[in-house]
Design a protein around this motif. Structure first.
Motif, PDB file in Angstrom:
ATOM      1  N   THR A   7       1.060  -1.449  -0.049  1.00  0.00           N
ATOM      2  CA  THR A   7       0.055  -0.104   0.135  1.00  0.00           C
ATOM      3  C   THR A   7       0.936   1.251  -0.036  1.00  0.00           C
ATOM      4  O   THR A   7       0.660   2.380  -0.716  1.00  0.00           O
ATOM      5  N   ILE A  24      -8.084   4.074  -0.097  1.00  0.00           N
ATOM      6  CA  ILE A  24      -8.562   2.773  -0.537  1.00  0.00           C
ATOM      7  C   ILE A  24      -9.922   2.199   0.380  1.00  0.00           C
ATOM      8  O   ILE A  24      -9.946   2.437   1.497  1.00  0.00           O
ATOM      9  N   SER A  71     -10.373  -4.714  -3.545  1.00  0.00           N
ATOM     10  CA  SER A  71      -9.988  -3.271  -3.133  1.00  0.00           C
ATOM     11  C   SER A  71     -10.459  -2.236  -4.033  1.00  0.00           C
ATOM     12  O   SER A  71     -10.247  -2.553  -5.542  1.00  0.00           O
ATOM     13  N   VAL A  73      -9.441   1.367  -5.332  1.00  0.00           N
ATOM     14  CA  VAL A  73      -8.424   2.327  -4.920  1.00  0.00           C
ATOM     15  C   VAL A  73      -8.920   3.603  -5.572  1.00  0.00           C
ATOM     16  O   VAL A  73      -9.263   3.701  -6.897  1.00  0.00           O
ATOM     17  N   SER A 144     -13.585   5.873   1.078  1.00  0.00           N
ATOM     18  CA  SER A 144     -12.339   5.619   1.277  1.00  0.00           C
ATOM     19  C   SER A 144     -11.713   6.988   2.014  1.00  0.00           C
ATOM     20  O   SER A 144     -10.511   6.947   2.491  1.00  0.00           O
ATOM     21  N   TYR A 177      -6.966  -0.602   4.083  1.00  0.00           N
ATOM     22  CA  TYR A 177      -8.066   0.213   4.021  1.00  0.00           C
ATOM     23  C   TYR A 177      -8.256   1.406   4.811  1.00  0.00           C
ATOM     24  O   TYR A 177      -7.895   1.419   5.905  1.00  0.00           O
TER      25      TYR A 177
END
Length: 309
Positions: A7, A24, A71, A73, A144, A177
């Protein structure tokens, strides 16, 4: 490589590509947002944008767009320009000053996908999106923590305002996350009061797309409705009114992306230059521009509508 390191590397690579921020969220079905979208469509707020009615299940669940998605993003990319058009000229939305963002940002996203595959040492199942597929991008950006959805229905950041593009990577990779942030619109209603066509609901947070100046000048292919004459505030392509009046945009800073710099002399074009625009000049000036979407005929229709007001 663990997900924390991966990440961090992805975020650093995104910043190196020119993105302002990356956050994310875990891929899942957006049930509540799906209900809101269905209600919005049932009220006809999409106007003649029938494509918004398509692929409903994919819109609310990214796992139906990308098999095995884990995920989502969300990324933001500043487009606020250093210069503005000359006073008195018919107005272009600021995002359309330079090259078409769809292509510019898609190339950057592909670099990030390639980086992930390199770091993981395996192919990944993932797709890049830039406002061109059934993705609820503002909702994912909100989940996010990239910003909050304001009363003008645009994503707003405390640090950057709202003059930025959104883009997404939906991938079958576990990452770290993030979470949402609070809404900072408060009691402000400047966007609601400033909209000439009353496209924003009285309490905000709902946009009747069929009344939006951007819809009329870009999406609508038919004749422009006579009842809106004199209400376009001189916008010929898109509209920035609800962003221009937003207090959070006092934090907007000029972008540094060469591709988004305006074509030579574009901002110096005066009203008479636009009214006398030929199709040949249109093709030259807007060769790689999002303005091509409305085509020469559409832009001249918009200009004529402004003059009739």
């Amino acid at each position: 490589m663990d997900k924390y390191e991966l990440t961090a590397k992805l975020r650093a690579a995104a910043l190196a590509e020119g993105f302002d921020n990356l956050r994310i969220a875990q891929a899942r079905e957006l049930t509540e947002e799906g209900r809101r979208l269905e209600a919005w469509l049932n009220k006809g707020y999409q106007g003649k944008m029938q494509y918004l009615e398509n692929h409903f299940e994919k819109r609310i669940d990214p796992r139906k767009l990308v098999d095995g998605a884990k995920s989502v993003v969300s990324l933001s990319f500043n487009y606020f320009p250093e210069e503005q058009q000359v006073e008195g000229a018919p107005k272009l939305a600021k995002y359309a000053y330079g090259e078409d963002y769809h292509y510019v940002l898609k190339a950057k996203l592909r670099h990030l996908l390639a980086l992930l595959e390199t770091e993981l040492g395996r192919p990944i199942n993932g797709r890049a999106f830039v406002d061109s597929a059934p993705v609820l991008e503002r909702d994912w950006a909100k989940h996010s923590g990239l910003g909050w959805i304001g009363k003008n229905t645009l994503l707003i950041s405390k640090q950057r305002g709202s003059f930025f593009f959104l883009a997404e990577l939906i991938i079958d990779v576990d990452l770290v996350y993030d979470g949402p942030i609070k809404d900072y619109c408060g009691r402000c209603r400047r966007c609601i009061d400033a909209c000439p066509t009353q496209a924003i609901s009285e309490k905000g947070y709902i946009m009747d797309g069929s009344k939006c100046i951007s819809y009329f000048t870009i999406e609508l292919r038919d004749e422009l409705p006579a009842e809106y004459k004199g209400q376009f505030a001189d916008w010929m392509f898109g509209c920035d009114i609800c962003q221009d009046v937003c207090p959070w945009n006092r934090f907007s800073r000029p972008h540094q992306e060469e591709a988004f710099r305006p074509k030579e002399n574009l901002l110096e074009m005066r009203r008479e230059d636009w009214m006398e625009l030929t199709e040949e000049v249109f093709r030259k000036v807007f060769k790689k521009s999002a303005v091509k979407r409305t085509k020469y005929k559409g832009l001249m229709r918009n200009l004529a509508f402004l003059e009739e007001a």
